[in-house]
Write a protein that holds these residues in place. Structure first.
Motif, PDB file in Angstrom:
ATOM      1  N   ASP A 165      25.631 -38.693  20.159  1.00 31.09           N
ATOM      2  CA  ASP A 165      26.008 -37.624  19.240  1.00 31.09           C
ATOM      3  C   ASP A 165      27.481 -37.295  19.360  1.00 31.09           C
ATOM      4  O   ASP A 165      28.167 -37.051  18.366  1.00 31.09           O
ATOM      5  N   ARG A 166      27.972 -37.252  20.626  1.00 29.36           N
ATOM      6  CA  ARG A 166      29.381 -36.934  20.823  1.00 29.36           C
ATOM      7  C   ARG A 166      30.279 -38.009  20.234  1.00 29.36           C
ATOM      8  O   ARG A 166      31.393 -37.752  19.828  1.00 29.36           O
ATOM      9  N   ALA A 167      29.823 -39.224  20.173  1.00 27.99           N
ATOM     10  CA  ALA A 167      30.629 -40.306  19.610  1.00 27.99           C
ATOM     11  C   ALA A 167      30.761 -40.168  18.103  1.00 27.99           C
ATOM     12  O   ALA A 167      31.712 -40.680  17.513  1.00 27.99           O
ATOM     13  N   LYS A 168      29.840 -39.453  17.476  1.00 36.53           N
ATOM     14  CA  LYS A 168      29.832 -39.335  16.017  1.00 36.53           C
ATOM     15  C   LYS A 168      30.492 -38.054  15.535  1.00 36.53           C
ATOM     16  O   LYS A 168      30.905 -37.961  14.388  1.00 36.53           O
ATOM     17  N   LYS A 169      30.569 -37.052  16.388  1.00 40.56           N
ATOM     18  CA  LYS A 169      31.018 -35.738  15.944  1.00 40.56           C
ATOM     19  C   LYS A 169      32.343 -35.361  16.597  1.00 40.56           C
ATOM     20  O   LYS A 169      32.570 -35.659  17.764  1.00 40.56           O
ATOM     21  N   PRO A 170      33.211 -34.677  15.855  1.00 42.16           N
ATOM     22  CA  PRO A 170      34.460 -34.193  16.471  1.00 42.16           C
ATOM     23  C   PRO A 170      34.157 -33.097  17.484  1.00 42.16           C
ATOM     24  O   PRO A 170      33.145 -32.397  17.397  1.00 42.16           O
ATOM     25  N   GLN A 171      35.032 -32.967  18.444  1.00 42.78           N
ATOM     26  CA  GLN A 171      34.868 -31.936  19.466  1.00 42.78           C
ATOM     27  C   GLN A 171      35.472 -30.598  19.046  1.00 42.78           C
ATOM     28  O   GLN A 171      35.225 -29.576  19.672  1.00 42.78           O
ATOM     29  N   GLY A 172      36.311 -30.618  18.009  1.00 43.21           N
ATOM     30  CA  GLY A 172      36.806 -29.364  17.456  1.00 43.21           C
ATOM     31  C   GLY A 172      35.668 -28.569  16.847  1.00 43.21           C
ATOM     32  O   GLY A 172      34.696 -29.141  16.345  1.00 43.21           O
ATOM     33  N   PHE A 173      35.780 -27.258  16.885  1.00 45.59           N
ATOM     34  CA  PHE A 173      34.650 -26.437  16.452  1.00 45.59           C
ATOM     35  C   PHE A 173      35.112 -25.134  15.813  1.00 45.59           C
ATOM     36  O   PHE A 173      36.239 -24.665  16.006  1.00 45.59           O
ATOM     37  N   LEU A 174      34.232 -24.556  15.039  1.00 44.69           N
ATOM     38  CA  LEU A 174      34.324 -23.181  14.538  1.00 44.69           C
ATOM     39  C   LEU A 174      32.965 -22.556  14.745  1.00 44.69           C
ATOM     40  O   LEU A 174      31.947 -23.128  14.338  1.00 44.69           O
ATOM     41  N   LYS A 175      32.931 -21.390  15.394  1.00 44.44           N
ATOM     42  CA  LYS A 175      31.661 -20.697  15.632  1.00 44.44           C
ATOM     43  C   LYS A 175      31.829 -19.224  15.291  1.00 44.44           C
ATOM     44  O   LYS A 175      32.746 -18.567  15.802  1.00 44.44           O
ATOM     45  N   GLU A 176      30.983 -18.711  14.391  1.00 44.80           N
ATOM     46  CA  GLU A 176      30.993 -17.280  14.082  1.00 44.80           C
ATOM     47  C   GLU A 176      30.142 -16.565  15.118  1.00 44.80           C
ATOM     48  O   GLU A 176      28.991 -16.953  15.378  1.00 44.80           O
ATOM     49  N   ILE A 177      30.699 -15.503  15.722  1.00 41.40           N
ATOM     50  CA  ILE A 177      29.972 -14.788  16.777  1.00 41.40           C
ATOM     51  C   ILE A 177      29.630 -13.360  16.372  1.00 41.40           C
ATOM     52  O   ILE A 177      29.244 -12.545  17.201  1.00 41.40           O
TER      53      ILE A 177
END
Length: 572
Positions: free
Chosen positions: A23-35
């Motif tokens: 999964d990590r190989a397919k997805k960027p590690q940058g993120f946006l999370k609404e808290i």
């Protein structure tokens, strides 16, 4: 560290680390999370930012919050009273190793493009409803312990401590006088924006830098200068400014912008405080501009212009300043142009120039003397309707620049280059509060004897500056009128002068006719906004033998006045 901070700085990273390898190989590690409560966290495994409606008030990097008690990151226009308020956030686009996070306000969209391995982010703003404005900026206000020092291409050192401001007396616009008589002012940290490579604030373990390759979204010409970094005088925050449309040293710079006008992308870059590393990153970004990853048709549609400037006497316009700006907008100075995109260069020794990577459109071409071999050239060059087409080279060939007959020059003090270079007290640094007050009230300059450095860079004090110049009885032009050229590198309202030749008034320099350009009282000593005045001198005023030109200051205001570019006279 509180629970919320631990989640922001460690929890998201831990979750990413726990994901399956495929999964990590397919997805960027940058993120946006609404808290919740209009608050978001964005970043990658190197850094993350907590953003609320107005401020990004936490920046986690190298195990610490680098905002601390400071304000953080925000976007504003026309001062801090008009900070943008974000109504939503989303991932606008993504790739295998990056995400494009978009924050939306009624005025437009602010983007953070976050790559997995990047300590920082590319940022840009897309206009939708900005009002007519003079100032538009993004900025960081950061922890002063992490970032005690500031850096621009003209100044590098420790930012004044908050305690110094608290112990000093405010004397004007963000300027304080210390007990020893010296001054504290944020304007000492100004610089010419088109000369910047990297700039920012830094310390022993961390640095925060802005790297702006291209610079075509900035308003103004070669001499556009702005406040870059400083110590916030009320809170002690370390301030890193990105003045993408500024007015700090200008007279009139208010612009309206088209839908989708884009500022950027630029790079906000974090490191361990190393200036050599920031310099290396600048070289990498400059080589990559215009960015191929920025998939915007208007941004990618670019062409080139080239040509050769020849003076009307046949000489090449060696070293001339060349500016590609608004088409047909000749009532607005090149410094004040700001609604579109702008490009600057200098002609070579043969008068040839070229500019590549220009956004497609129709432009005006402007040129003026940059001193040296053009020191005596009073006139400027303008040509409109320069069309730039995608992927094409617009060759203007030879452009003839009409100039005055230099054989008619009676005298000249200083080079025509729109700066104070060469005059007394003009250097070594381009900023120092109150330096104009060191120039004398009375001064005598004798043509043929005095040196350029005998003429002070600025005039402000009550008194008379006299120029003694001879006219020989054998001069064939003695039956002609003359023209006096008064070229000012800047002008701050509050000082007025009358100009006399042999006791007869021929002109004046007053606040009634010249707008205020906020330069001398903000410590500018090299340039502000250029002004040019011409006055007719009747033949009956001149005489054979010694003549006298007097610039008599009749009204003054402390730290205001004008910066000299050149003073010259020709036979008409």
């Amino acid at each position: 560290m509180g629970l919320f901070s631990q989640i922001c700085s460690l929890g998201l990273v831990a979750l990413a680390a726990a994901a399956p390898l495929e999964d990590r190989a397919k997805k960027p590690q940058g993120f946006l999370k609404e808290i919740g409560n209009s608050t978001w966290v964005l970043g990658n495994q190197i850094w993350n930012v907590t953003q609320n409606r107005q401020y990004a008030n936490q920046l986690w990097y190298k195990g610490k919050d680098r905002v601390g008690q400071a304000v953080g990151h925000y976007v504003s226009f026309n001062g801090a009273a008009s900070d943008l308020s974000w109504t939503s956030a989303s991932i606008a686009d993504s790739g295998p190793d990056w995400v494009n996070v978009k924050f939306t306000a009624k005025e437009g969209d602010f983007h953070w493009v976050i790559y997995d391995d990047l300590p920082g982010a590319y940022q840009y703003f897309v206009n939708h409803a900005l009002p007519t404005l003079g100032e538009f900026r993004t900025l960081w206000r950061l922890d002063n312990t992490s970032f005690p020092r500031g850096y621009t291409n003209v100044k590098d050192g420790v930012l004044p401590a908050l305690e110094e401001y608290l112990a000093a007396t405010n004397v004007q616009d963000e300027t304080w006088q210390k007990a020893d008589g010296t001054f504290l002012t944020k304007y000492d940290w100004s610089a010419f924006i088109r000369e910047q490579t990297y700039y920012g604030v830094y310390g022993d373990e961390v640095g925060s830098w802005y790297i702006n390759p291209g610079k075509d979204y900035y308003n103004g010409d070669h001499l556009k200068q702005e406040l870059m970094v400083h110590r916030e005088s009320r809170t002690g925050d370390a301030v890193q400014l990105n003045m993408i449309h500024g007015t700090h040293y200008q007279a009139v710079s208010r612009d309206s912008f088209a839908e989708n006008k884009t500022w950027g992308p630029w790079l906000w870059y974090l490191n361990d405080g190393s200036k050599p590393d920031a310099a290396s990153r600048w070289e990498k970004e400059e080589a990559a501009w215009p960015y191929t990853w920025f998939e915007d048709n208007a941004y990618q549609s670019r062409g080139k212009v080239q040509g050769r400037l020849l003076l009307s006497d046949g000489r090449p316009a060696a070293g001339a300043a060349v500016f590609l700006g608004d088409n047909g907008n000749t009532t607005v100075s090149t410094l004040d142009q700001g609604q579109g995109y702008y490009y600057t260069t200098y002609a070579d020794a043969d008068g040839e120039f070229s500019i590549k990577d220009i956004r497609t459109g129709t432009y005006g071409l402007y040129s003026w003397s940059n001193g040296d071999k053009l020191s005596n050239v009073v006139t400027n060059f303008t040509q409109t309707d320069i069309v730039i087409r995608d992927g094409q080279n617009t060759n203007l060939n030879d452009l003839i620049w009409k100039i005055t007959d230099e054989k008619k020059r009676i005298f000249q003090i200083g080079a025509f280059d729109r700066t104070t270079d060469g005059f007394g007290l003009a250097g070594p640094t381009p900023y120092e509060h109150g330096r104009i007050a060191k120039c004398p009230g009375n001064l005598t300059y004798t043509i043929g004897t005095s040196k350029t450095s005998d003429w002070c860079f600025g005039q402000s004090a009550l008194g008379t500056w006299r120029v003694k110049f001879p006219l020989a009885t054998t001069t064939s032009n003695m039956t002609s009128d003359a023209k006096l050229f008064v070229s000012l590198a800047g002008f701050s309202q509050g000082v007025s002068a009358n100009i006399f030749i042999n006791g007869v008034q021929v002109g004046n320099v007053t606040s009634a006719s010249l707008l205020n350009s906020q330069d001398t009282y903000r410590g500018a000593t090299k340039a502000g906004e250029w002004r040019y005045l011409e006055f007719l001198v009747g033949n009956e005023i001149l005489k054979s033998g010694e003549n006298a030109l007097d610039v008599v200051v009749t009204r003054t205001t402390l730290w205001r006045g004008w910066l000299w570019d050149s003073l010259a006279m020709d036979w008409a």
